[in-house]
Design a protein around this motif. Structure first.
Motif, PDB file in Angstrom:
ATOM      1  N   PRO A   1       5.171  27.617  24.774  1.00  0.00           N
ATOM      2  CA  PRO A   1       6.469  27.078  24.332  1.00  0.00           C
ATOM      3  C   PRO A   1       6.429  26.429  22.954  1.00  0.00           C
ATOM      4  CG  PRO A   1       6.034  26.480  26.617  1.00  0.00           C
ATOM      5  CD  PRO A   1       4.765  27.041  26.069  1.00  0.00           C
ATOM      6  N   ASN A   2       5.239  25.972  22.540  1.00  0.00           N
ATOM      7  CA  ASN A   2       5.120  25.271  21.256  1.00  0.00           C
ATOM      8  C   ASN A   2       4.598  26.168  20.132  1.00  0.00           C
ATOM      9  OD1 ASN A   2       5.964  22.821  22.388  1.00  0.00           O
ATOM     10  ND2 ASN A   2       3.901  22.379  23.109  1.00  0.00           N
ATOM     11  N   MET A   3       4.411  27.446  20.413  1.00  0.00           N
ATOM     12  CA  MET A   3       3.893  28.359  19.403  1.00  0.00           C
ATOM     13  C   MET A   3       5.030  29.148  18.753  1.00  0.00           C
ATOM     14  SD  MET A   3       0.806  27.515  19.720  1.00  0.00           S
ATOM     15  CE  MET A   3       0.238  28.576  18.410  1.00  0.00           C
ATOM     16  N   ARG A   4       4.915  29.363  17.461  1.00  0.00           N
ATOM     17  CA  ARG A   4       5.833  30.229  16.729  1.00  0.00           C
ATOM     18  C   ARG A   4       4.993  31.190  15.881  1.00  0.00           C
ATOM     19  NH1 ARG A   4       8.481  28.530  20.001  1.00  0.00           N
ATOM     20  NH2 ARG A   4      10.505  27.472  19.922  1.00  0.00           N
ATOM     21  N   LEU A   5       5.313  32.479  15.964  1.00  0.00           N
ATOM     22  CA  LEU A   5       4.612  33.501  15.197  1.00  0.00           C
ATOM     23  C   LEU A   5       5.584  34.127  14.207  1.00  0.00           C
ATOM     24  CD1 LEU A   5       2.842  33.167  17.823  1.00  0.00           C
ATOM     25  CD2 LEU A   5       2.092  35.514  17.453  1.00  0.00           C
ATOM     26  N   TYR A   6       5.207  34.111  12.936  1.00  0.00           N
ATOM     27  CA  TYR A   6       6.060  34.622  11.866  1.00  0.00           C
ATOM     28  C   TYR A   6       5.416  35.891  11.309  1.00  0.00           C
ATOM     29  CZ  TYR A   6       7.619  29.798  12.321  1.00  0.00           C
ATOM     30  OH  TYR A   6       8.063  28.598  12.820  1.00  0.00           O
ATOM     31  N   VAL A   7       6.093  37.010  11.492  1.00  0.00           N
ATOM     32  CA  VAL A   7       5.554  38.310  11.104  1.00  0.00           C
ATOM     33  C   VAL A   7       6.056  38.664   9.706  1.00  0.00           C
ATOM     34  CG1 VAL A   7       5.341  40.745  11.732  1.00  0.00           C
ATOM     35  CG2 VAL A   7       5.587  39.002  13.526  1.00  0.00           C
ATOM     36  N   GLY A   8       5.153  38.594   8.732  1.00  0.00           N
ATOM     37  CA  GLY A   8       5.526  38.896   7.362  1.00  0.00           C
ATOM     38  C   GLY A   8       5.836  40.370   7.154  1.00  0.00           C
ATOM     39  N   LYS A   9       6.382  40.698   6.025  1.00  0.00           N
ATOM     40  CA  LYS A   9       6.727  42.080   5.706  1.00  0.00           C
ATOM     41  C   LYS A   9       5.458  42.882   5.437  1.00  0.00           C
ATOM     42  CE  LYS A   9       9.474  44.842   2.469  1.00  0.00           C
ATOM     43  NZ  LYS A   9      10.363  44.791   1.284  1.00  0.00           N
ATOM     44  N   PRO A  10       5.192  43.942   6.211  1.00  0.00           N
ATOM     45  CA  PRO A  10       3.984  44.749   5.968  1.00  0.00           C
ATOM     46  C   PRO A  10       4.055  45.425   4.604  1.00  0.00           C
ATOM     47  CG  PRO A  10       4.979  45.247   8.118  1.00  0.00           C
ATOM     48  CD  PRO A  10       5.978  44.446   7.349  1.00  0.00           C
ATOM     49  N   GLY A  11       2.892  45.641   4.018  1.00  0.00           N
ATOM     50  CA  GLY A  11       2.867  46.290   2.713  1.00  0.00           C
ATOM     51  C   GLY A  11       1.529  46.941   2.434  1.00  0.00           C
ATOM     52  N   MET A  12       1.517  47.800   1.438  1.00  0.00           N
ATOM     53  CA  MET A  12       0.323  48.567   1.101  1.00  0.00           C
ATOM     54  C   MET A  12      -0.529  47.844   0.069  1.00  0.00           C
ATOM     55  SD  MET A  12       0.736  51.263   3.003  1.00  0.00           S
ATOM     56  CE  MET A  12      -0.421  52.449   2.323  1.00  0.00           C
ATOM     57  N   GLY A  13      -1.836  47.873   0.271  1.00  0.00           N
ATOM     58  CA  GLY A  13      -2.789  47.407  -0.713  1.00  0.00           C
ATOM     59  C   GLY A  13      -2.677  45.945  -1.090  1.00  0.00           C
ATOM     60  N   VAL A  14      -3.143  45.626  -2.315  1.00  0.00           N
ATOM     61  CA  VAL A  14      -3.210  44.244  -2.785  1.00  0.00           C
ATOM     62  C   VAL A  14      -1.824  43.612  -2.844  1.00  0.00           C
ATOM     63  CG1 VAL A  14      -3.800  42.774  -4.753  1.00  0.00           C
ATOM     64  CG2 VAL A  14      -5.320  44.638  -4.094  1.00  0.00           C
ATOM     65  N   ALA A  15      -0.858  44.337  -3.381  1.00  0.00           N
ATOM     66  CA  ALA A  15       0.508  43.799  -3.471  1.00  0.00           C
ATOM     67  C   ALA A  15       1.068  43.530  -2.088  1.00  0.00           C
ATOM     68  CB  ALA A  15       1.406  44.774  -4.227  1.00  0.00           C
ATOM     69  N   GLY A  16       0.773  44.406  -1.134  1.00  0.00           N
ATOM     70  CA  GLY A  16       1.248  44.219   0.238  1.00  0.00           C
ATOM     71  C   GLY A  16       0.662  42.997   0.893  1.00  0.00           C
ATOM     72  N   VAL A  17      -0.617  42.728   0.642  1.00  0.00           N
ATOM     73  CA  VAL A  17      -1.277  41.545   1.205  1.00  0.00           C
ATOM     74  C   VAL A  17      -0.606  40.270   0.701  1.00  0.00           C
ATOM     75  CG1 VAL A  17      -3.421  40.209   1.198  1.00  0.00           C
ATOM     76  CG2 VAL A  17      -3.491  42.679   1.557  1.00  0.00           C
ATOM     77  N   THR A  18      -0.311  40.237  -0.598  1.00  0.00           N
ATOM     78  CA  THR A  18       0.336  39.063  -1.197  1.00  0.00           C
ATOM     79  C   THR A  18       1.759  38.884  -0.672  1.00  0.00           C
ATOM     80  OG1 THR A  18      -0.972  39.313  -3.218  1.00  0.00           O
ATOM     81  CG2 THR A  18       1.020  37.985  -3.364  1.00  0.00           C
ATOM     82  N   GLU A  19       2.532  39.980  -0.659  1.00  0.00           N
ATOM     83  CA  GLU A  19       3.930  39.920  -0.236  1.00  0.00           C
ATOM     84  C   GLU A  19       4.049  39.549   1.246  1.00  0.00           C
ATOM     85  OE1 GLU A  19       8.148  40.308  -0.556  1.00  0.00           O
ATOM     86  OE2 GLU A  19       6.510  39.967  -1.979  1.00  0.00           O
ATOM     87  N   SER A  20       3.162  40.065   2.068  1.00  0.00           N
ATOM     88  CA  SER A  20       3.240  39.790   3.509  1.00  0.00           C
ATOM     89  C   SER A  20       3.007  38.307   3.790  1.00  0.00           C
ATOM     90  CB  SER A  20       2.218  40.636   4.271  1.00  0.00           C
ATOM     91  OG  SER A  20       2.427  40.530   5.660  1.00  0.00           O
ATOM     92  N   HIS A  21       2.042  37.723   3.074  1.00  0.00           N
ATOM     93  CA  HIS A  21       1.781  36.289   3.247  1.00  0.00           C
ATOM     94  C   HIS A  21       2.979  35.471   2.770  1.00  0.00           C
ATOM     95  CE1 HIS A  21      -0.201  32.395   3.097  1.00  0.00           C
ATOM     96  NE2 HIS A  21       0.149  32.294   1.829  1.00  0.00           N
ATOM     97  N   LYS A  22       3.539  35.855   1.640  1.00  0.00           N
ATOM     98  CA  LYS A  22       4.678  35.126   1.074  1.00  0.00           C
ATOM     99  C   LYS A  22       5.864  35.155   2.032  1.00  0.00           C
ATOM    100  CE  LYS A  22       7.958  35.268  -2.784  1.00  0.00           C
ATOM    101  NZ  LYS A  22       8.394  36.029  -3.977  1.00  0.00           N
ATOM    102  N   THR A  23       6.189  36.321   2.567  1.00  0.00           N
ATOM    103  CA  THR A  23       7.346  36.425   3.468  1.00  0.00           C
ATOM    104  C   THR A  23       7.086  35.717   4.796  1.00  0.00           C
ATOM    105  OG1 THR A  23       6.538  38.614   4.173  1.00  0.00           O
ATOM    106  CG2 THR A  23       8.225  38.545   2.453  1.00  0.00           C
ATOM    107  N   ALA A  24       5.843  35.732   5.276  1.00  0.00           N
ATOM    108  CA  ALA A  24       5.517  35.023   6.526  1.00  0.00           C
ATOM    109  C   ALA A  24       5.770  33.528   6.367  1.00  0.00           C
ATOM    110  CB  ALA A  24       4.072  35.292   6.926  1.00  0.00           C
ATOM    111  N   LYS A  25       5.379  32.973   5.223  1.00  0.00           N
ATOM    112  CA  LYS A  25       5.611  31.542   4.969  1.00  0.00           C
ATOM    113  C   LYS A  25       7.104  31.232   4.888  1.00  0.00           C
ATOM    114  CE  LYS A  25       3.287  29.155   2.055  1.00  0.00           C
ATOM    115  NZ  LYS A  25       2.673  28.682   0.800  1.00  0.00           N
ATOM    116  N   GLU A  26       7.856  32.127   4.282  1.00  0.00           N
ATOM    117  CA  GLU A  26       9.302  31.904   4.144  1.00  0.00           C
ATOM    118  C   GLU A  26      10.008  31.915   5.492  1.00  0.00           C
ATOM    119  OE1 GLU A  26      10.365  35.029   1.495  1.00  0.00           O
ATOM    120  OE2 GLU A  26       9.774  33.927  -0.316  1.00  0.00           O
ATOM    121  N   LEU A  27       9.469  32.625   6.460  1.00  0.00           N
ATOM    122  CA  LEU A  27      10.112  32.739   7.771  1.00  0.00           C
ATOM    123  C   LEU A  27      10.147  31.412   8.525  1.00  0.00           C
ATOM    124  CD1 LEU A  27       8.735  36.178   9.013  1.00  0.00           C
ATOM    125  CD2 LEU A  27      11.035  35.654   8.213  1.00  0.00           C
ATOM    126  N   VAL A  28       9.259  30.491   8.157  1.00  0.00           N
ATOM    127  CA  VAL A  28       9.261  29.172   8.802  1.00  0.00           C
ATOM    128  C   VAL A  28      10.627  28.495   8.618  1.00  0.00           C
ATOM    129  CG1 VAL A  28       8.147  26.903   8.853  1.00  0.00           C
ATOM    130  CG2 VAL A  28       6.771  28.951   8.485  1.00  0.00           C
TER     131      VAL A  28
END
Length: 525
Positions: free
Chosen positions: A255-282
């Motif tokens: 009940p106290n857990m929240r999982l934020y699924v970032g936007k999947p992406g390809m390669g280095v740019a995808g890794v950066t973008e996915s982390h950024k969008t996951a943080k924004e979902l909070v």
């Protein structure tokens, strides 16, 4: 206790580390210090520490050479945390070959080092039990530095190469957030160990299917950077994957857990973008209350509102608090939190709305000559946003605070009313000729009008309006007996703006009009 050796050629750095970290609370003991790699090697051979924290650049023998010699000798080898500056980042690849567990960029951050020590302790204990552990080694440290913005573009390229980030693979960052841990407990070792246990559970749940790097995202959250079986998987498949992770979580924690699924992406740019969008979902936690898994696609359909809560809702809550009505208080809080979800409040707006309510309560307390600092839950309430809360956790917190405030306000009012109601009576007797009502009196004495009316009746056995009328009519009779004032002048003298209304009220009490009353006095003469 885990044994630690500190290695740095600058003594103030070593002493700073000694003072910065609560070693014993974390289960560690600093057993030695050295100012170069050669001296540290001798200490390691003699003391067999569990962990060595070392700078890279030192005279005589630097940190990496020291680590390499110890590894090459094939004897006892502790876990290593290296401390480096930006210019030393080029040595990261060599450190990976040496199996360094973690690295921390200068200036040293207390939270970062605390988390590193806890997870290495957990790793050592897991090794002793023969269990697998999540990849919280150098890969995690590299990813954390990348995501924290501590590395520049060139360093990010090196980091991606070290992490084997490939341009033909799709990556997704899933942020796992633990909520409602309790104010002031986020730094406690047991709380950090709980997160370590949770990371291990989720790591073991996904490790058979895919590569994943588990990295820390603060004291109350961690992230997983993982790949799907093939590029181009749908958002729904990533959400289902996150849901499976949630169900791997112990039932009491879900009940106290929240999982934020970032936007999947390809390669280095995808890794950066996915982390950024996951943080924004909070930011969508309250707007999408009740959803344990939140994805970027779902959030993209929601427009967050940056606004203050309805003033009417806050007024209802303040009135219920002043009147001490628990059911009404809970109903008002329910309405407030319902608005957060229905109107899609952003966290900043939720924080502003809660602050408005807290300030309203402190105002009431002060008006009763109380001290809001005597409320035990006030500090936590003022700082609730410093650690993650679900809507349910925040609601429980504010209910506890409000109920404590209601009890405090009730006690203060009772104490004040012992002498206060007598002052109200004296005020009425002195100002009866002025425009006066129960509402205006309650404002003068900072009391709820309903409560004041009830207290007056209970104390003097008569309602406020009847008592005021009695005083005015008594004084009017006196003026009619002792002066030649006209009826309208008498009415004005005793507080009636409308002479006709005065006549009506006089007749109601005396069963005769003011003129009839005065004429009866002349007849008696």
């Amino acid at each position: 206790m885990m044994k630690v050796i500190l290695v740095d050629d600058e003594i103030f750095v070593r002493k700073g580390l000694l003072a910065l970290i609560p070693w014993q609370r974390l289960g560690y003991e600093v057993v030695g210090e050295a100012d170069d790699g050669e001296e540290a090697t001798k200490l390691i051979e003699r003391l067999s520490p569990d962990v060595v924290i070392t700078d890279i650049r030192m005279p005589v023998m630097d940190g990496l050479r020291m680590i390499g010699n110890i590894r090459d000798n094939g004897g006892y080898a502790p876990k290593f945390i290296i401390i480096s500056g930006y210019s030393d980042f080029k040595y990261a690849q060599q450190a990976v070959r040496y199996g360094v567990q973690d690295f921390i960029l200068k200036p040293i951050d207390e939270d970062e080092l605390t988390v590193a020590l806890i997870r290495i302790k957990d790793m050592i204990e897991e090794e002793h039990r023969g269990k697998s552990a999540p990849r919280v080694d150098f890969d995690a440290a590299l990813l954390e530095s990348w995501y924290s913005g501590a590395v520049n573009e060139e360093m990010a390229s090196v980091t991606a190469e070290l992490l084997d980030i490939r341009q033909d693979k799709e990556y997704c960052c899933i942020l796992v957030e633990r909520n409602n841990i309790g104010f002031g407990q986020e730094r406690e070792p047991w709380a950090i160990e709980q997160m370590s246990d949770l990371k291990r559970i989720l790591f073991e749940a996904i490790a058979p299917d895919r590569k994943a790097i588990v990295y820390d995202a603060g004291l109350s959250a961690f992230g997983l950077l993982t790949t799907q079986g093939a590029p181009g998987d749908t958002v729904q498949e990533w959400e289902a994957f996150a849901a499976r992770m949630l169900w791997a979580t112990p039932q009491e924690l879900r009940p106290n857990m929240r999982l934020y699924v970032g936007k999947p992406g390809m390669g280095v740019a995808g890794v950066t973008e996915s982390h950024k969008t996951a943080k924004e979902l909070v930011q969508y936690k309250f707007a999408l209350d009740g959803q344990s898994v939140i994805s970027y696609e779902e959030a993209s359909r929601v427009s967050l509102k940056y606004k203050q809560s309805d003033a009417k809702l806050n007024a209802e809550l303040m009135e219920a608090i002043e009147e001490g009505k628990e059911l009404a208080v809970r109903a008002a809080i329910d309405k407030l939190f319902e608005a957060f979800t229905v109107e899609k409040f952003a966290p900043e707006s939720v924080q502003a709305s809660i602050a408005q309510s807290v300030l309203g309560i402190t105002k009431i307390v002060r008006e009763l000559d109380g001290d809001e600092n005597e409320l035990a839950s006030l500090k936590a309430m003022m700082q609730w946003s410093n650690e993650p809360k679900t809507a349910f956790g925040l609601k429980s917190m504010i209910i506890a605070f409000v109920m404590e405030s209601v009890a405090y306000i009730t006690d203060k009012r009772k104490y004040r009313s012992k002498g206060g109601i007598q002052k109200v009576k004296q005020y009425i007797e002195a100002h009866y000729h002025e425009n006066m009502s129960l509402k205006s009196i309650s404002k003068t004495f900072y009391m709820n009008p309903v409560y004041l009316g009830q207290l007056f009746k209970k104390t003097y056995g008569v309602y406020f309006n009847d008592y005021l009328l009695e005083i005015r009519i008594t004084e009017a009779k006196k003026l009619l007996r002792q002066t030649d004032l006209k009826v309208y002048e008498v009415a004005e003298r005793v507080g009636f703006c409308n002479p006709d209304y005065f006549v009506t009220q006089f007749e109601k009490v005396e069963h005769k009009t003011p003129t009839e009353y005065k004429n009866s006095l002349l007849t008696k003469k």
